[in-house]
Design an enzyme around this catalytic site. Sequence first.
Site, PDB file in Angstrom:
ATOM      1  N   GLY A  68       0.798  -1.214   0.000  1.00 46.29           N
ATOM      2  CA  GLY A  68       0.000   0.000   0.000  1.00 46.29           C
ATOM      3  C   GLY A  68       0.831   1.264   0.000  1.00 46.29           C
ATOM      4  N   GLU A  85       1.642   1.953  -3.459  1.00 45.35           N
ATOM      5  CA  GLU A  85       0.431   2.433  -4.131  1.00 45.35           C
ATOM      6  C   GLU A  85       0.139   3.893  -3.788  1.00 45.35           C
ATOM      7  OE1 GLU A  85      -2.289  -1.510  -4.660  1.00 45.35           O
ATOM      8  OE2 GLU A  85      -1.599  -1.060  -2.627  1.00 45.35           O
TER       9      GLU A  85
END
Length: 257
Positions: free
Chosen positions: A110, A113
């Site tokens: 994440g 991301e």
Amino acid sequence: MEWDTVTLEIDEDVATLTIDRPERLNTLTVDALEAVAEALDAAAAAEVRALVLTGAGEDAFIAGADVSYMTDLTTPEAQAYAELGHRVVDAIETFPAPAIAAINGYAFGGGCEFALACDLRVAAEGAVLGQTEIDIGLVPGWGGTQRLSRLVGDETARRLVFFGERLDASEAAAIGLVGEVVPDAELDDHVARMAAELAAKPAFALRGAKEALNAVHDGSQTVGLDYEKRLWSGLFGTHDQREGMAAFLEKREPAFE
């Protein structure tokens, strides 16, 4: 506004949003994600002209989602977590001013991301990046399957996702995952100068340019992001997801089916 997990500093026309969980390598809990969303709203309301996203401490930008939280999620709970993560990452991508990721350490899962959703990425020499979800029985769940290939190309994105490769800063720059690498000690000052330069540009033109650049990918990406959320949450409850996360927390090699 104040939060336990993030800090937001606004200096003239530049907002700096810092994930502030250095003892946990700035991993993202539900509380942290919700705090980031609120901080982004506050920065947008302040009409800043540039946003810097970074992590507290010297070890991590954002080392990913919080595995200790995810390990026992049901599929509906995982879907809700994916929806929250996507909402926050989408808010970074659509923030009404250029966003710069100052990548100061680990940017895994994440965290990578989050960086992908920024307009510009600057990495310290000691940074390490990767979409590492495959090693805990998952796939990227906050946009990585869709945004990564835009930067690095289809096959390179597949290799990164399939193998869960970890790239040092120079390797990330070589494939276009980051735009620039600077010495660790110079990262903050370098990004601050970039943000100040952006903040001095005409705000409406910058916002329009960002919206136009984002619009190139909107059509097919929307469908892909919806599919990614369903795929990610659907993997919860599988043997490999349970085993991968347990092995991660127990610091051992997983025994996948």
